[in-house]
Design a protein around this motif. Structure first.
Motif, short mmCIF file in Angstrom:
data_model
loop_
_atom_site.label_atom_id
_atom_site.label_comp_id
_atom_site.label_asym_id
_atom_site.label_seq_id
_atom_site.Cartn_x
_atom_site.Cartn_y
_atom_site.Cartn_z
N ALA A 14 0.84 -1.19 0.00
CA ALA A 14 0.00 0.00 0.00
C ALA A 14 0.88 1.25 0.00
O ALA A 14 1.90 1.30 0.70
N GLY A 15 0.49 2.21 -0.82
CA GLY A 15 1.28 3.43 -0.98
C GLY A 15 2.27 3.37 -2.12
O GLY A 15 2.86 4.39 -2.49
N SER A 17 3.64 2.21 -6.15
CA SER A 17 3.26 2.61 -7.50
C SER A 17 3.51 1.49 -8.51
O SER A 17 4.40 0.65 -8.31
N ARG A 66 -4.72 9.90 -8.12
CA ARG A 66 -3.76 8.80 -7.87
C ARG A 66 -3.34 8.11 -9.16
O ARG A 66 -2.20 7.69 -9.30
N ASN A 83 -0.37 5.54 -8.60
CA ASN A 83 0.38 5.95 -7.42
C ASN A 83 -0.48 5.81 -6.17
O ASN A 83 -1.70 5.74 -6.25
N ASN A 84 0.18 5.79 -5.02
CA ASN A 84 -0.52 5.69 -3.74
C ASN A 84 -1.57 4.58 -3.78
O ASN A 84 -2.74 4.78 -3.43
N LYS A 86 -3.87 1.39 -3.06
CA LYS A 86 -4.58 0.95 -1.88
C LYS A 86 -5.00 -0.52 -2.06
O LYS A 86 -5.16 -0.97 -3.20
#
Length: 121
Positions: A14-15, A17, A66, A83-84, A86
């Protein structure tokens, strides 16, 4: 029929890319409106983003800010920069063509093999 080949998926925390790629055999690639979709286990396929021939884009609300969809007409490739990430982004990701930027329904029934994105918490 247009053939789609997706790649670039993987396992990420998580977080993190990832950048997905979609190669398409469309003869009118530069003017086609491309879309990314995703399908999580046990769920229906979900539209994620569109990109028009001129580069205009449209996104699912939950990925705005994101994810970035882009294209390289010389390489006949569409990208999805994520990106980012989840855990709820975990899904198989697919690309297809839609009839216009405002549309979400895929034009072709022959989906590619997809590329799996798994986001661990």
């Amino acid at each position: 029929q247009v053939q789609f080949v997706e790649s670039g998926g993987g396992l990420v925390q998580a977080g993190g890319s990832l950048t997905l790629s979609c190669e398409a055999s469309s003869r009118s690639f530069s003017t086609d409106v491309f879309a990314w979709y995703r399908q999580a286990p046990g769920k229906q396929r979900e539209w994620v983003a569109n990109i028009g021939g001129g580069g205009s884009t449209k996104y699912l609300d939950s990925v705005k800010g994101r994810f970035t969809i882009s294209r390289d007409n010389t390489q006949r490739t569409v990208y999805l920069q994520m990106n980012n990430l989840k855990p709820e982004d975990t899904a198989a990701y697919y690309c297809n063509i839609v009839i216009g930027l405002a549309y979400k329904r895929a034009l072709y029934d022959n989906w590619g093999q997809g590329t799996q994105v798994t986001v661990s918490s």
